[in-house]
Write a protein that holds these residues in place. Structure first.
Motif, PDB file in Angstrom:
ATOM      1  N   GLU A  92       0.835  -1.213   0.000  1.00 20.46           N
ATOM      2  CA  GLU A  92       0.000   0.000   0.000  1.00 20.46           C
ATOM      3  C   GLU A  92       0.868   1.261   0.000  1.00 20.46           C
ATOM      4  O   GLU A  92       0.545   2.247  -0.655  1.00 20.46           O
ATOM      5  CB  GLU A  92      -0.927   0.010   1.222  1.00 20.46           C
ATOM      6  N   ASN A  93       1.966   1.223   0.752  1.00 19.68           N
ATOM      7  CA  ASN A  93       2.849   2.384   0.792  1.00 19.68           C
ATOM      8  C   ASN A  93       3.383   2.741  -0.599  1.00 19.68           C
ATOM      9  O   ASN A  93       3.503   3.905  -0.947  1.00 19.68           O
ATOM     10  CB  ASN A  93       4.025   2.123   1.742  1.00 19.68           C
ATOM     11  N   ILE A  94       3.703   1.720  -1.355  1.00 17.41           N
ATOM     12  CA  ILE A  94       4.279   1.980  -2.675  1.00 17.41           C
ATOM     13  C   ILE A  94       3.229   2.484  -3.650  1.00 17.41           C
ATOM     14  O   ILE A  94       3.528   3.210  -4.594  1.00 17.41           O
ATOM     15  CB  ILE A  94       4.971   0.707  -3.186  1.00 17.41           C
ATOM     16  N   LYS A  95       1.976   2.133  -3.362  1.00 22.65           N
ATOM     17  CA  LYS A  95       0.908   2.585  -4.262  1.00 22.65           C
ATOM     18  C   LYS A  95       0.529   4.059  -4.045  1.00 22.65           C
ATOM     19  O   LYS A  95      -0.147   4.646  -4.882  1.00 22.65           O
ATOM     20  CB  LYS A  95      -0.311   1.671  -4.102  1.00 22.65           C
ATOM     21  N   VAL A  96       0.989   4.649  -2.929  1.00 25.23           N
ATOM     22  CA  VAL A  96       0.587   6.044  -2.644  1.00 25.23           C
ATOM     23  C   VAL A  96       0.966   6.998  -3.786  1.00 25.23           C
ATOM     24  O   VAL A  96       0.102   7.701  -4.323  1.00 25.23           O
ATOM     25  CB  VAL A  96       1.145   6.524  -1.281  1.00 25.23           C
TER      26      VAL A  96
END
Ligand SMILES: Nc1ncnc2c1ncn2[C@@H]1O[C@H](COP(=O)(O)OP(=O)(O)OP(=O)(O)O)[C@@H](O)[C@H]1O
Ligand SMILES: [Mg+2]
Length: 236
Positions: A109-113
Protein backbone atom coordinates in the motif's frame (compact mmCIF):
# COMPACT_ATOMS: atom_id res chain seq x y z
CA UNK A 1 24.18 25.05 -28.50
CA UNK A 2 24.56 21.71 -26.70
CA UNK A 3 21.48 19.53 -26.41
CA UNK A 4 19.91 19.67 -22.96
CA UNK A 5 18.68 16.12 -23.35
CA UNK A 6 21.85 14.70 -21.82
CA UNK A 7 21.17 16.35 -18.50
CA UNK A 8 18.77 14.83 -16.00
CA UNK A 9 18.75 18.14 -14.18
CA UNK A 10 20.69 21.36 -14.32
CA UNK A 11 20.63 24.68 -12.56
CA UNK A 12 22.07 28.11 -13.15
CA UNK A 13 23.02 30.71 -10.54
CA UNK A 14 20.84 29.22 -7.85
CA UNK A 15 20.44 31.28 -4.69
CA UNK A 16 18.26 30.50 -1.72
CA UNK A 17 17.63 32.95 1.09
CA UNK A 18 15.60 31.54 3.98
CA UNK A 19 14.17 33.15 7.10
CA UNK A 20 12.87 36.68 7.54
CA UNK A 21 14.38 40.05 8.48
CA UNK A 22 17.35 39.78 10.84
CA UNK A 23 17.12 35.97 10.74
CA UNK A 24 17.74 35.78 7.00
CA UNK A 25 20.29 33.21 5.92
CA UNK A 26 21.84 33.03 2.48
CA UNK A 27 21.67 29.23 2.38
CA UNK A 28 22.62 28.61 -1.25
CA UNK A 29 25.00 30.95 -3.00
CA UNK A 30 25.24 30.92 -6.78
CA UNK A 31 25.12 27.22 -7.54
CA UNK A 32 25.37 26.13 -11.17
CA UNK A 33 25.39 22.39 -11.82
CA UNK A 34 24.59 19.82 -14.46
CA UNK A 35 23.85 16.21 -13.65
CA UNK A 36 24.26 13.84 -16.58
CA UNK A 37 21.69 11.17 -17.31
CA UNK A 38 22.51 7.78 -15.85
CA UNK A 39 25.22 8.94 -13.47
CA UNK A 40 25.45 8.68 -9.70
CA UNK A 41 26.43 11.78 -7.75
CA UNK A 42 27.10 12.04 -4.05
CA UNK A 43 26.89 15.32 -2.18
CA UNK A 44 29.04 15.78 0.90
CA UNK A 45 29.65 18.69 3.23
CA UNK A 46 29.32 19.81 6.83
CA UNK A 47 25.99 20.03 8.61
CA UNK A 48 24.16 23.22 7.66
CA UNK A 49 26.03 23.82 4.38
CA UNK A 50 22.80 23.59 2.35
CA UNK A 51 22.64 20.00 1.07
CA UNK A 52 18.99 19.39 1.96
CA UNK A 53 18.03 22.85 0.73
CA UNK A 54 19.58 22.04 -2.66
CA UNK A 55 17.70 18.73 -2.82
CA UNK A 56 14.46 20.50 -1.95
CA UNK A 57 14.96 22.88 -4.85
CA UNK A 58 15.94 20.09 -7.25
CA UNK A 59 12.90 18.15 -6.08
CA UNK A 60 10.66 21.15 -6.90
CA UNK A 61 9.46 21.16 -3.29
CA UNK A 62 10.49 24.79 -2.90
CA UNK A 63 11.29 27.65 -5.28
CA UNK A 64 14.69 29.35 -5.44
CA UNK A 65 15.09 33.00 -4.45
CA UNK A 66 17.02 33.43 -7.68
CA UNK A 67 18.20 31.19 -10.48
CA UNK A 68 16.82 28.61 -12.86
CA UNK A 69 16.32 24.84 -12.79
CA UNK A 70 15.70 22.50 -15.70
CA UNK A 71 14.39 18.96 -15.32
CA UNK A 72 15.57 17.33 -18.53
CA UNK A 73 14.87 20.03 -21.09
CA UNK A 74 11.91 21.46 -19.18
CA UNK A 75 12.62 24.79 -17.56
CA UNK A 76 10.72 25.04 -14.31
CA UNK A 77 10.94 28.76 -13.46
CA UNK A 78 7.60 29.81 -14.90
CA UNK A 79 5.62 26.68 -14.04
CA UNK A 80 2.70 27.07 -11.64
CA UNK A 81 2.31 24.84 -8.58
CA UNK A 82 0.06 22.35 -10.38
CA UNK A 83 2.56 21.85 -13.20
CA UNK A 84 5.43 21.60 -10.71
CA UNK A 85 3.64 18.83 -8.78
CA UNK A 86 2.88 17.01 -11.99
CA UNK A 87 6.52 17.15 -13.11
CA UNK A 88 7.71 16.15 -9.64
CA UNK A 89 5.36 13.17 -9.48
CA UNK A 90 6.36 11.80 -12.85
CA UNK A 91 10.05 12.59 -13.06
CA UNK A 92 11.46 12.58 -9.54
CA UNK A 93 11.63 10.02 -6.75
CA UNK A 94 12.63 10.85 -3.17
CA UNK A 95 14.30 8.86 -0.45
CA UNK A 96 14.71 10.64 2.87
CA UNK A 97 16.68 9.85 6.01
CA UNK A 98 13.44 9.10 7.80
CA UNK A 99 11.49 7.07 5.33
CA UNK A 100 8.04 8.62 6.01
CA UNK A 101 6.22 5.37 5.35
CA UNK A 102 2.63 5.14 6.52
CA UNK A 103 3.19 2.91 9.53
CA UNK A 104 -0.12 1.10 9.54
CA UNK A 105 -0.16 0.46 5.80
CA UNK A 106 1.39 -2.62 4.22
CA UNK A 107 4.57 -2.34 2.18
CA UNK A 108 2.43 -2.78 -0.96
CA UNK A 109 0.00 0.00 0.00
CA UNK A 110 2.85 2.38 0.79
CA UNK A 111 4.28 1.98 -2.68
CA UNK A 112 0.91 2.58 -4.26
CA UNK A 113 0.59 6.04 -2.64
CA UNK A 114 2.59 7.95 -5.31
CA UNK A 115 0.97 5.85 -8.05
CA UNK A 116 -2.48 6.91 -6.83
CA UNK A 117 -1.32 10.54 -6.83
CA UNK A 118 -0.18 10.24 -10.45
CA UNK A 119 -3.51 8.57 -11.31
CA UNK A 120 -2.24 6.84 -14.44
CA UNK A 121 -2.67 3.17 -13.53
CA UNK A 122 -5.54 0.82 -12.82
CA UNK A 123 -5.74 -0.91 -9.43
CA UNK A 124 -4.39 -4.12 -10.90
CA UNK A 125 -1.49 -2.36 -12.62
CA UNK A 126 -0.61 -0.62 -9.36
CA UNK A 127 -0.63 -3.93 -7.46
CA UNK A 128 1.58 -5.60 -10.07
CA UNK A 129 4.05 -2.72 -10.21
CA UNK A 130 4.24 -2.40 -6.41
CA UNK A 131 4.86 -6.15 -6.02
CA UNK A 132 7.51 -6.05 -8.76
CA UNK A 133 9.32 -3.16 -7.05
CA UNK A 134 9.26 -4.91 -3.68
CA UNK A 135 10.79 -7.93 -5.40
CA UNK A 136 13.54 -5.69 -6.78
CA UNK A 137 14.52 -4.54 -3.30
CA UNK A 138 14.44 -8.11 -1.97
CA UNK A 139 11.13 -7.88 -0.12
CA UNK A 140 8.98 -10.00 -2.41
CA UNK A 141 7.98 -12.19 0.53
CA UNK A 142 6.93 -9.26 2.72
CA UNK A 143 4.59 -7.28 0.49
CA UNK A 144 1.64 -7.62 2.90
CA UNK A 145 3.69 -6.84 6.02
CA UNK A 146 2.74 -3.61 7.79
CA UNK A 147 5.47 -0.97 7.59
CA UNK A 148 5.84 -0.80 11.36
CA UNK A 149 6.48 -4.55 11.44
CA UNK A 150 9.55 -4.29 9.21
CA UNK A 151 13.11 -3.62 10.36
CA UNK A 152 14.72 -0.19 9.81
CA UNK A 153 16.72 -1.47 6.83
CA UNK A 154 13.65 -3.14 5.33
CA UNK A 155 11.60 0.04 5.78
CA UNK A 156 14.27 2.02 3.96
CA UNK A 157 14.18 -0.54 1.14
CA UNK A 158 10.39 -0.04 0.91
CA UNK A 159 11.10 3.70 0.69
CA UNK A 160 13.50 3.05 -2.19
CA UNK A 161 10.89 0.92 -3.96
CA UNK A 162 8.34 3.71 -3.39
CA UNK A 163 10.70 6.29 -4.91
CA UNK A 164 10.70 4.22 -8.13
CA UNK A 165 6.92 3.88 -8.28
CA UNK A 166 6.27 6.21 -11.21
CA UNK A 167 9.38 5.37 -13.26
CA UNK A 168 11.24 8.57 -12.34
CA UNK A 169 14.29 9.68 -14.28
CA UNK A 170 15.91 11.20 -11.22
CA UNK A 171 16.18 9.96 -7.64
CA UNK A 172 17.04 12.44 -4.90
CA UNK A 173 18.19 10.72 -1.72
CA UNK A 174 18.87 12.78 1.40
CA UNK A 175 21.00 10.76 3.80
CA UNK A 176 19.02 7.58 3.07
CA UNK A 177 21.36 5.56 5.24
CA UNK A 178 21.80 8.15 8.00
CA UNK A 179 19.52 6.25 10.32
CA UNK A 180 20.89 2.76 9.74
CA UNK A 181 23.75 0.70 11.14
CA UNK A 182 26.84 0.13 8.99
CA UNK A 183 25.71 -3.21 7.56
CA UNK A 184 22.31 -1.89 6.51
CA UNK A 185 23.84 1.37 5.25
CA UNK A 186 25.94 -0.53 2.74
CA UNK A 187 23.04 -2.78 1.83
CA UNK A 188 20.68 0.14 1.16
CA UNK A 189 23.34 2.13 -0.67
CA UNK A 190 24.27 -0.87 -2.84
CA UNK A 191 20.63 -1.43 -3.63
CA UNK A 192 20.13 2.20 -4.72
CA UNK A 193 23.30 2.07 -6.79
CA UNK A 194 22.38 -1.21 -8.49
CA UNK A 195 18.86 -0.03 -9.28
CA UNK A 196 20.21 3.23 -10.70
CA UNK A 197 22.77 1.41 -12.86
CA UNK A 198 20.26 -1.16 -14.11
CA UNK A 199 17.50 1.29 -14.95
CA UNK A 200 19.76 4.08 -16.22
CA UNK A 201 18.33 6.68 -13.90
CA UNK A 202 20.25 9.54 -12.36
CA UNK A 203 20.91 9.43 -8.64
CA UNK A 204 21.85 12.34 -6.39
CA UNK A 205 22.60 11.13 -2.91
CA UNK A 206 23.55 13.14 0.16
CA UNK A 207 25.77 11.25 2.54
CA UNK A 208 28.15 11.93 5.40
CA UNK A 209 29.91 8.63 4.72
CA UNK A 210 32.98 9.07 2.50
CA UNK A 211 33.23 5.32 1.97
CA UNK A 212 29.72 5.19 0.53
CA UNK A 213 30.41 8.26 -1.61
CA UNK A 214 33.26 6.38 -3.30
CA UNK A 215 30.70 4.13 -4.97
CA UNK A 216 29.24 7.10 -6.86
CA UNK A 217 30.59 8.40 -10.18
CA UNK A 218 31.13 11.95 -8.93
CA UNK A 219 31.40 13.57 -5.54
CA UNK A 220 30.20 17.14 -5.10
CA UNK A 221 31.67 18.87 -2.06
CA UNK A 222 29.59 21.66 -0.53
CA UNK A 223 30.57 24.36 1.95
CA UNK A 224 28.65 27.44 3.09
CA UNK A 225 26.04 27.18 0.37
CA UNK A 226 28.49 26.68 -2.48
CA UNK A 227 29.78 23.73 -4.46
CA UNK A 228 33.54 23.76 -4.00
CA UNK A 229 35.46 24.44 -7.21
CA UNK A 230 36.98 20.99 -7.20
CA UNK A 231 33.54 19.50 -6.51
CA UNK A 232 32.17 17.26 -9.18
CA UNK A 233 35.42 15.37 -9.49
CA UNK A 234 35.23 11.67 -10.23
CA UNK A 235 34.99 9.67 -7.00
CA UNK A 236 38.20 7.83 -6.14
N1 LIG B 1 13.34 27.98 7.06
C1 LIG B 1 14.58 28.35 7.36
N2 LIG B 1 14.84 29.59 7.82
C2 LIG B 1 16.09 29.99 8.11
N3 LIG B 1 17.17 29.21 7.95
C3 LIG B 1 16.99 27.95 7.50
C4 LIG B 1 15.69 27.45 7.19
N4 LIG B 1 15.83 26.17 6.77
C5 LIG B 1 17.16 25.90 6.82
N5 LIG B 1 17.84 26.97 7.27
C6 LIG B 1 19.31 27.05 7.44
O1 LIG B 1 19.89 26.78 6.20
C7 LIG B 1 21.14 26.15 6.38
C8 LIG B 1 21.21 24.91 5.50
O2 LIG B 1 20.29 23.94 5.95
P1 LIG B 1 20.23 22.49 5.28
O3 LIG B 1 19.14 21.75 5.97
O4 LIG B 1 20.14 22.62 3.82
O5 LIG B 1 21.67 21.90 5.69
P2 LIG B 1 22.30 20.46 5.42
O6 LIG B 1 23.56 20.66 4.68
O7 LIG B 1 21.28 19.56 4.84
O8 LIG B 1 22.67 19.98 6.91
P3 LIG B 1 22.60 18.51 7.59
O9 LIG B 1 23.84 17.79 7.13
O10 LIG B 1 22.63 18.81 9.05
O11 LIG B 1 21.33 17.85 7.15
C9 LIG B 1 21.27 25.88 7.87
O12 LIG B 1 22.12 26.85 8.41
C10 LIG B 1 19.87 26.03 8.39
O13 LIG B 1 19.87 26.48 9.71
MG1 LIG C 1 20.26 17.85 5.53
Amino acid sequence: MPSLQNYAIRCENLHQVLGTNENQVHVLNDISLQLNVGKIYSVMGPSGCGKSTLLYLFGLLDRPTHGRIWIGDQETTDLDDVDLSYLRNLEIGFVFQFHFLLREFTALENIKVPMRQAGLMTGEEMNDRAAELLGLVGLGDKIYRRADQLSGGEQQRVAIARSLANHPKLILADEPTGNLDIKNSFLVFDMLETLARETGLTLLIVTHNAQLAKASDYTLMMEDGRILPDGGVPSL
